[in-house]
Motif scaffolding. Sequence first.
Motif, PDB file in Angstrom:
ATOM      1  N   ALA A 104       0.765  -1.357  -0.470  1.00 39.80           N
ATOM      2  CA  ALA A 104      -0.418  -0.139   0.359  1.00 39.80           C
ATOM      3  C   ALA A 104       0.672   1.361   0.001  1.00 39.80           C
ATOM      4  O   ALA A 104       0.489   2.053  -1.218  1.00 39.80           O
ATOM      5  CB  ALA A 104      -1.008  -0.037   1.352  1.00 39.80           C
ATOM      6  N   ASN A 160       1.160   6.418  -6.370  1.00 43.29           N
ATOM      7  CA  ASN A 160      -0.284   7.868  -6.664  1.00 43.29           C
ATOM      8  C   ASN A 160       0.298   9.145  -7.241  1.00 43.29           C
ATOM      9  O   ASN A 160      -0.399   9.790  -7.666  1.00 43.29           O
ATOM     10  CB  ASN A 160      -1.079   6.970  -5.807  1.00 43.29           C
ATOM     11  N   SER A 176     -14.930  -1.531  -2.325  1.00 40.72           N
ATOM     12  CA  SER A 176     -13.907  -2.420  -0.584  1.00 40.72           C
ATOM     13  C   SER A 176     -14.432  -2.801  -0.331  1.00 40.72           C
ATOM     14  O   SER A 176     -13.678  -4.016   0.175  1.00 40.72           O
ATOM     15  CB  SER A 176     -13.094  -1.564  -1.591  1.00 40.72           C
ATOM     16  N   ARG A 226     -10.184  -5.428  -1.442  1.00 35.17           N
ATOM     17  CA  ARG A 226      -9.583  -3.799  -1.246  1.00 35.17           C
ATOM     18  C   ARG A 226      -7.994  -4.166  -2.416  1.00 35.17           C
ATOM     19  O   ARG A 226      -8.187  -3.716  -3.878  1.00 35.17           O
ATOM     20  CB  ARG A 226      -8.656  -4.091  -0.366  1.00 35.17           C
ATOM     21  N   ILE A 253      -7.196  -1.813  -6.340  1.00 37.77           N
ATOM     22  CA  ILE A 253      -5.793  -1.537  -6.074  1.00 37.77           C
ATOM     23  C   ILE A 253      -5.952  -1.484  -7.469  1.00 37.77           C
ATOM     24  O   ILE A 253      -5.071  -0.974  -8.063  1.00 37.77           O
ATOM     25  CB  ILE A 253      -5.418  -1.337  -4.531  1.00 37.77           C
ATOM     26  N   VAL A 284      -8.329   3.762  -6.244  1.00 38.08           N
ATOM     27  CA  VAL A 284      -7.052   3.028  -5.597  1.00 38.08           C
ATOM     28  C   VAL A 284      -6.895   3.990  -4.530  1.00 38.08           C
ATOM     29  O   VAL A 284      -6.963   3.871  -2.824  1.00 38.08           O
ATOM     30  CB  VAL A 284      -6.045   3.576  -6.374  1.00 38.08           C
ATOM     31  N   THR A 322      -9.017   3.108  -0.896  1.00 36.96           N
ATOM     32  CA  THR A 322      -9.054   1.908  -0.995  1.00 36.96           C
ATOM     33  C   THR A 322      -7.534   1.513  -0.165  1.00 36.96           C
ATOM     34  O   THR A 322      -7.345   0.997   0.391  1.00 36.96           O
ATOM     35  CB  THR A 322      -8.904   0.793  -1.672  1.00 36.96           C
ATOM     36  N   LEU A 323      -6.649   2.258  -0.621  1.00 38.89           N
ATOM     37  CA  LEU A 323      -5.424   1.651   0.393  1.00 38.89           C
ATOM     38  C   LEU A 323      -5.560   2.744   2.013  1.00 38.89           C
ATOM     39  O   LEU A 323      -4.501   1.900   2.918  1.00 38.89           O
ATOM     40  CB  LEU A 323      -4.432   2.937  -0.105  1.00 38.89           C
TER      41      LEU A 323
END
Length: 418
Positions: free
Chosen positions: A240, A247, A294, A299, A303, A340, A343-344
């Motif tokens: 993550a 990101n 999610s 998850r 992602i 993403v 969810t991270l």
Amino acid sequence: MSTALRLGLRANLAQFSLLVAVNALVGGVLGQERTVLPLLAEQTFHLTGYTFLLTYVLAFGLTKAATNYFAGTWSDRFGRKPVLVAGWLIAIPVPLLLIWAPHWGWVVVANVLLGVNQGLTWSTTVIMKIDLAGPSRRGLAMGLNEAAGYMAVAATALATGYLAARYGLRPAPFLLGLSYAALGLGLTVLAVKETRGHARLEATNHTAREDGRHDHLHADLTSREIFAHTSFREPALSAASQAGMVNNLNDGLAWGLFPILFATAGLSLSHIGILAAVYPAVWGLGQLITGPLSDHWGRKHLITAGMLLQGLALAMVALVDTFGLWVTAAALLGAGTAMVYPTLLATVGDVAHPVWRARAVGVYRLWRDGGFAVGAVLAGVVADAWGLRAAIWVVAAITAVSGLVVAVRMYETRMVQL
């Protein structure tokens, strides 16, 4: 204390909703720069080298990354609300410095303060919402938090584009940011309540997994051990962290170089404002869907797919040269980021023990927002050497590789209850 407090969105709806509104104001303070500042650098301060121009993104990224780490530690030590108030106090000078800046150094200083503001306020609202939501609706909570922040970034980017087109690059766009900071400070001081007790309540009800997978992630880890697990050792947390960094690496590219690319293609200021808004708007709205999704689907695959979609969207930005196609690419980039981003955060909340979860969130956000700094340096160097589109291609490739790392290294965390 534990008998008076309850976990869950419904039980804490009023305070949770207030924190959503506060985080929208946090996003608005960030959004005041998205459209205007790259153009201010080029047109007012006559900066020509992309690397030098991106110094403001570098300054922002470094200070926000470091402040994220300390925000988690200070939230555990002093409480959430004092850290949030401090963040808002630091926001007040930012638009004033941008309005009055006689040279570029003032802009860099403003972005150092902006990084501290965003690190303290955004990190703390994330931690507070995780505290209130409890374990069952963590994805929804993060979706609402991040949606509010990035929808405000988008709305402010669009509004400042129109304000700049009508009234000039200064001061009108930054007066909007000043009003956000004042309102955020007032709401926090007068209405926000401390949530550290909710994390303690969850910790008292916390049980270890029967399979023993996370026996090493017990309650009494040191800060050094938490940093090592979140950064390198624990597969889901470390995957993550790297995905978060990449990101924001591509977000730093979008922030610093996209407006210049669009301007060199002959687009008007209002069109550049629209493009600057589409990406965070889809990102923000999409999180209202992807966050709760999610909670139901899990998850990991969300992602992975989101990182790959971001890579594809960046490649499209580099390939095309018309407003309509750039709108499509910006929307795809926003959709991939929406898959993403919340969810991270939910993944970190799943795996980290409630006792040290705030510090784990701080470490994750240290790496994630360090991506702004890495992106600023990488994109600037490549753009100076080989051009804007080459920089975008390089970041597109890195983003796709990051998605593959998640696919290989991360395990599904949705059902993790330590």
